[in-house]
Design a protein around this motif. Structure first.
Motif, PDB file in Angstrom:
ATOM      1  N   GLY A 166      -1.011  -7.406   1.602  1.00 18.90           N
ATOM      2  CA  GLY A 166      -1.671  -7.664   2.532  1.00 18.90           C
ATOM      3  C   GLY A 166      -0.515  -8.778   3.834  1.00 18.90           C
ATOM      4  O   GLY A 166      -0.858  -9.357   4.552  1.00 18.90           O
ATOM      5  N   HIS A 210      -2.646  -2.921   7.991  1.00 15.95           N
ATOM      6  CA  HIS A 210      -3.329  -1.787   8.209  1.00 15.95           C
ATOM      7  C   HIS A 210      -4.445  -1.327   7.924  1.00 15.95           C
ATOM      8  O   HIS A 210      -4.945  -2.422   7.653  1.00 15.95           O
ATOM      9  CB  HIS A 210      -1.352  -0.588   7.235  1.00 15.95           C
ATOM     10  CG  HIS A 210      -2.706  -1.567   5.706  1.00 15.95           C
ATOM     11  ND1 HIS A 210      -3.189  -0.600   5.062  1.00 15.95           N
ATOM     12  CD2 HIS A 210      -1.589  -1.875   5.317  1.00 15.95           C
ATOM     13  CE1 HIS A 210      -3.573  -0.265   4.365  1.00 15.95           C
ATOM     14  NE2 HIS A 210      -2.449  -1.918   3.894  1.00 15.95           N
ATOM     15  N   CYS A 228      -6.812  -2.053   4.701  1.00 10.23           N
ATOM     16  CA  CYS A 228      -6.436  -2.583   3.770  1.00 10.23           C
ATOM     17  C   CYS A 228      -7.184  -3.209   2.712  1.00 10.23           C
ATOM     18  O   CYS A 228      -7.645  -4.722   2.354  1.00 10.23           O
ATOM     19  CB  CYS A 228      -4.972  -3.876   4.779  1.00 10.23           C
ATOM     20  SG  CYS A 228      -4.076  -5.185   3.134  1.00 10.23           S
ATOM     21  N   ASP A 262       0.631  -1.114   0.029  1.00  3.56           N
ATOM     22  CA  ASP A 262      -0.216   0.210  -0.010  1.00  3.56           C
ATOM     23  C   ASP A 262       0.856   1.146   0.256  1.00  3.56           C
ATOM     24  O   ASP A 262       1.796   1.844   0.756  1.00  3.56           O
ATOM     25  CB  ASP A 262      -0.595   0.033   1.410  1.00  3.56           C
ATOM     26  CG  ASP A 262      -2.034   1.222   1.588  1.00  3.56           C
ATOM     27  OD1 ASP A 262      -3.141   1.215   0.956  1.00  3.56           O
ATOM     28  OD2 ASP A 262      -1.337   2.309   1.295  1.00  3.56           O
TER      29      ASP A 262
END
Ligand SMILES: [Zn+2]
Length: 212
Positions: A83, A111, A114, A60
Motif C-alpha cells: 500500500g 499502482h 493494488c 507488490d
C-alpha cells in the motif's frame, strides 16, 4: 568499463532527478532498458552508496522500482510496504536516504490493481494486515464520503482511492518528518506523486500533487 551515469549526482537538482526516472521508465516501456555490468557497479559502490532518489512503493511483486525505472545498483533507495504507506518506519527510511545519503527526490508510487488498496476499500481488518490498511482508510473514507463506490469490485473507485492514497501518504510524510519538511522548504529535495500501471509498465507522475 561501465561509467556510473550519476557520479556527479551531488550536483543534480530534485527536478533533474525526476527527469532521470521519467527517462528510465521511458526506456523500460520501450523495452530499451540499459545493459548494465552489475558486477562493475558492485565494485564502484562497494565503499559508499549515493542513491539519487528514494522511492516509497508497494511490495507488490510487479512494481520493483529499479526495474520499472531502469536503474542500477546504488541508484534508488527503495522503501517498499504494501500500500506504499508512510508508516513511521517508512518515514525514517526516507529521512535516512535524503538526510544522510544525499537523495534529491522522494517518489510516492502507487499502482493499479493494488491488493492493499482493494482490501482497504473492502474494510478488511484481519491480522497485521489491518494495521497497514489503517493507513489507507483515510483515502477510502474520503471517496465514500463523496458518495463514490462501496468496495473493490468498483474499479473506478479503487483507482480513485489509489491516487488519493498517494496524495495522503505525501501529506503523512510532511506531517511526520520535520527533517524532510525542512529539506523540502530549503529546496534540497522534491517529493513526487506517481502511479504505476501494472498493465502497461507506464508510470504517470501527477505534477499537480508533486512538491518542488
Ligand atoms: Zn500494492
Amino acid at each position: 568499463m561501465y561509467k556510473h551515469p550519476l557520479l556527479d549526482r551531488d550536483k543534480i537538482s530534485p527536478k533533474e532527478a525526476l527527469d532521470v526516472l521519467i527517462e528510465g521508465n521511458g526506456r523500460f516501456t520501450k523495452n530499451l532498458s540499459l545493459h548494465r555490468d552489475l558486477l562493475s557497479i558492485v565494485n564502484i559502490t562497494k565503499d559508499k552508496q549515493h542513491p539519487f532518489a528514494a522511492i516509497l512503493g508497494c511490495s507488490d511483486s510487479r512494481t520493483a522500482s529499479e526495474i520499472i525505472f531502469d536503474q542500477g545498483l546504488g541508484d534508488i533507495f527503495s522503501v517498499r510496504l504494501a500500500g506504499n504507506i508512510a508508516s513511521p518506519f517508512a518515514i525514517g527510511s526516507l529521512e535516512f536516504s535524503c538526510k544522510y545519503l544525499g537523495s534529491k527526490l522522494i517518489v510516492v508510487l502507487g499502482h493499479s490493481g493494488c491488493g492493499a488498496v482493494m482490501a482497504a476499500c473492502d474494510h478488511y481488518t484481519g491480522g497485521h494486515i489491518g494495521e497497514i490498511l489503517k493507513h489507507i482508510e483515510p483515502a477510502v473514507d474520503h471517496h465514500q464520503a463523496l458518495g463514490h463506490g462501496q468496495g473493490s469490485a468498483d474499479k473506478q473507485f479503487v483507482s480513485q482511492v489509489c491516487q488519493t492514497n498517494v496524495e495522503l501518504q505525501i501529506q503523512a510524510i510532511l506531517d511526520g518528518s520535520e527533517i524532510l519538511t525542512q529539506m523540502l522548504a530549503d529546496k534540497q529535495i522534491g517529493i513526487a506523486a506517481a502511479v504505476y500501471d501494472v498493465g502497461s509498465g507506464v508510470v504517470t507522475f501527477d505534477h499537480a500533487k508533486s512538491l518542488f
